[in-house]
Every structure is written in structure tokens, then in C-alpha cells.
Scaffold this active site. Structure first.
Site, short mmCIF file in Angstrom:
data_model
loop_
_atom_site.label_atom_id
_atom_site.label_comp_id
_atom_site.label_asym_id
_atom_site.label_seq_id
_atom_site.Cartn_x
_atom_site.Cartn_y
_atom_site.Cartn_z
N GLU A 100 0.84 -1.20 0.00
CA GLU A 100 0.00 0.00 0.00
C GLU A 100 0.87 1.25 0.00
O GLU A 100 1.94 1.26 0.60
CB GLU A 100 -0.87 0.02 1.28
CG GLU A 100 -2.26 -0.54 1.10
CD GLU A 100 -3.22 0.41 0.37
OE1 GLU A 100 -2.75 1.31 -0.37
OE2 GLU A 100 -4.43 0.24 0.53
N ASP A 101 0.37 2.30 -0.64
CA ASP A 101 1.06 3.58 -0.57
C ASP A 101 0.83 4.23 0.79
O ASP A 101 1.76 4.61 1.49
CB ASP A 101 0.60 4.50 -1.71
CG ASP A 101 -0.92 4.66 -1.79
OD1 ASP A 101 -1.65 3.92 -1.09
OD2 ASP A 101 -1.39 5.52 -2.57
N ASP A 104 -4.92 5.47 5.36
CA ASP A 104 -5.51 6.70 5.90
C ASP A 104 -6.69 6.30 6.79
O ASP A 104 -6.51 5.99 7.97
CB ASP A 104 -5.91 7.57 4.70
CG ASP A 104 -6.30 8.98 5.08
OD1 ASP A 104 -6.50 9.26 6.26
OD2 ASP A 104 -6.43 9.82 4.18
N LYS A 132 -1.16 7.15 8.12
CA LYS A 132 -1.74 8.41 8.63
C LYS A 132 -2.80 8.04 9.67
O LYS A 132 -3.99 7.95 9.37
CB LYS A 132 -2.37 9.20 7.47
CG LYS A 132 -2.63 10.66 7.79
CD LYS A 132 -3.61 11.28 6.83
CE LYS A 132 -3.06 11.53 5.45
NZ LYS A 132 -4.06 12.21 4.57
N PHE A 153 -2.69 16.23 3.65
CA PHE A 153 -2.83 15.52 2.39
C PHE A 153 -1.47 15.48 1.71
O PHE A 153 -0.88 16.51 1.42
CB PHE A 153 -3.86 16.18 1.48
CG PHE A 153 -4.33 15.25 0.41
CD1 PHE A 153 -5.31 14.30 0.67
CD2 PHE A 153 -3.76 15.28 -0.85
CE1 PHE A 153 -5.72 13.41 -0.30
CE2 PHE A 153 -4.16 14.39 -1.84
CZ PHE A 153 -5.15 13.45 -1.55
N VAL A 154 -0.96 14.27 1.49
CA VAL A 154 0.40 14.13 0.95
C VAL A 154 0.37 13.69 -0.51
O VAL A 154 -0.55 12.99 -0.95
CB VAL A 154 1.24 13.14 1.81
CG1 VAL A 154 1.45 13.70 3.20
CG2 VAL A 154 0.60 11.77 1.88
N ARG A 166 2.18 12.72 -9.03
CA ARG A 166 2.64 11.34 -8.82
C ARG A 166 4.12 11.18 -9.18
O ARG A 166 4.81 10.32 -8.67
CB ARG A 166 1.84 10.36 -9.71
CG ARG A 166 0.40 10.18 -9.32
CD ARG A 166 -0.19 8.97 -10.05
NE ARG A 166 -1.63 8.96 -10.06
CZ ARG A 166 -2.40 8.48 -9.10
NH1 ARG A 166 -1.85 8.00 -8.00
NH2 ARG A 166 -3.71 8.48 -9.19
P1 IMP Z 1 -7.99 4.93 2.97
O1 IMP Z 1 -9.04 3.97 2.49
O2 IMP Z 1 -8.65 6.19 3.51
O3 IMP Z 1 -7.07 4.32 3.99
O4 IMP Z 1 -7.10 5.39 1.75
C1 IMP Z 1 -7.18 4.78 0.51
C2 IMP Z 1 -6.35 5.42 -0.54
O5 IMP Z 1 -6.61 6.83 -0.61
C3 IMP Z 1 -4.85 5.31 -0.38
O6 IMP Z 1 -4.35 4.07 -0.82
C4 IMP Z 1 -4.39 6.47 -1.25
O7 IMP Z 1 -4.30 6.08 -2.61
C5 IMP Z 1 -5.47 7.51 -1.05
N1 IMP Z 1 -5.07 8.49 -0.03
C6 IMP Z 1 -5.36 8.52 1.28
N2 IMP Z 1 -4.75 9.56 1.89
C7 IMP Z 1 -4.06 10.21 0.91
C8 IMP Z 1 -3.19 11.35 0.91
O8 IMP Z 1 -2.91 12.03 1.91
N3 IMP Z 1 -2.67 11.68 -0.30
C9 IMP Z 1 -2.91 10.99 -1.46
N4 IMP Z 1 -3.68 9.91 -1.48
C10 IMP Z 1 -4.26 9.52 -0.31
#
Ligand code: IMP
Length: 177
Positions: A100-101, A104, A132, A153-154, A166
């Protein structure tokens, strides 16, 4: 009036990323060198991290992708996760490592883990470059974690805002100008 979010502030340099990838890869290599794992990337954000870590890992492994969507160009998760690309590799009895990148809210990863576990893999673990924790809505396991980032937001190193940034080799946070 439309908000302008183009001010970029460096949070993690490319040198710090390189060092962290070497550390993570050393741990993963130790655990998986004789297990021929399947690394499952979650596009799009993880594509740079996945490409870099597999080359440092330098062990036999398979690669596949599982696509989920929740953001659609906004900075807040919609909370509704959708499967947009199914896994093609049969993973029954295989050791799976999700790449995973960023984790969040945790909702996407939780969804991915549920989909994968239904395919009866031998094991499933998670490697996330960024964590995060401030926005977490559901507890998810992160077995190999790179950096903990603040509630910002990164972008960069594969991560985007509305498909921008990207290409950056480092990680920044976006600020309103
Ligand atoms: P989550 O389901 O909220 O944990 O996040 C899912 C996806 O949202 C991550 O795999 C990212 O691709 C994108 N994402 C979440 N936070 C950020 C951020 O701060 N910057 C860019 N992409 C984000």
C-alpha cells in the site's frame, strides 16, 4: 472561489525513502526469501513504491494488483469502497503481501484484506509506505510500516491530488495558498 492547493512542502526526501525501503526490504527478505510470495499492489498510488521495493528485495516473488476506489479526486474518502480491478493470480495456499502507498481511514485496506482472505491464502500481511493514523476509521494490521505522517494531504512518489504530482521522487504535503 476555488481553493488553490498548489503550495508543496517537502515532508520526506527521496534519500529518506531510499533508506526506509532498504530497511523494509531487509525485513521482508528475511521473512519471505524462501516462500515465493505474491505481492499485491493497490494502484494507482502504490505503483512507484512497489516497483522500487521489488528491485531491492531481489527474491523470487509474484506480482498482481487489486484495484479499489474511494477517492475520485477529492481529499476526503467517500467511505464507499468499490472493487475496480480483480486479482488474476490464484492465491489459495500462497503467502500474500499487500503493498500500500498510504493507510488513511483504513477502509480500502480493510476491504482488500476481506477480498483476499476469501481466496484462502496461506497468509496475508501488509506493507505500507505511509501510515496516517489520525484519520483511521477502522483498525487494520500494518506488518511493515514505513513512515507515520501527520494529518495532511500528501502527494508525490506515486501519490496524487487529482492525478497531479505522482511523478515527484519525494513526498510533500499540500497547503492552501
Ligand atoms: P484509505 O481507504 O482512507 O485508507 O485510503 C485509501 C487510498 O486513498 C490510499 O491508498 C491512497 O491512494 C489515497 N489516499 C489517502 N490519503 C491520501 C493522501 O494524503 N494523499 C494521497 N492519497 C491519499
Amino acid at each position: 472561489m476555488e481553493r488553490c492547493l498548489s503550495k508543496l512542502n517537502t515532508l520526506i526526501t527521496s534519500e529518506q525513502i531510499e533508506t526506509k525501503i532498504a530497511e523494509l526490504a531487509a525485513r521482508i527478505r528475511e521473512d519471505y526469501h524462501d516462500r515465493n510470495p505474491v505481492l499485491v499492489g493497490v494502484p494507482k498510488g502504490s505503483f512507484v513504491f512497489l516497483a522500487d521495493i521489488v528491485r531491492v528485495l531481489d527474491i523470487p516473488l509474484g506480482i498482481d494488483f487489486i484495484g479499489v476506489s474511494s477517492y475520485r479526486g477529492r481529499m476526503e474518502s467517500s467511505g464507499e469502497i468499490e472493487l475496480i480491478q480483480a486479482l488474476r493470480t490464484p492465491i489459495a495456499g500462497r503467502d500474500v503481501l499487500v503493498i500500500e502507498d498510504i493507510v488513511d481511514t483504513g477502509l480500502s485496506l480493510n476491504y482488500v484484506l476481506n477480498v483476499l482472505s476469501q481466496k484462502t491464502p496461506a497468509s496475508v500481511k501488509v506493507c505500507a509506505l505511509l501510515d496516517k493514523p489520525s484519520k483511521r476509521k477502522i483498525t487494520v494490521p500494518i506488518d511493515y510500516s514505513g513512515f507515520t505522517v501527520p494529518d495532511k494531504f500528501v502527494v508525490g512518489y506515486g501519490l496524487d491530488f487529482d492525478e497531479q504530482y505522482r511523478y515527484l521522487s519525494h513526498i510533500c504535503y499540500l497547503e492552501e495558498k
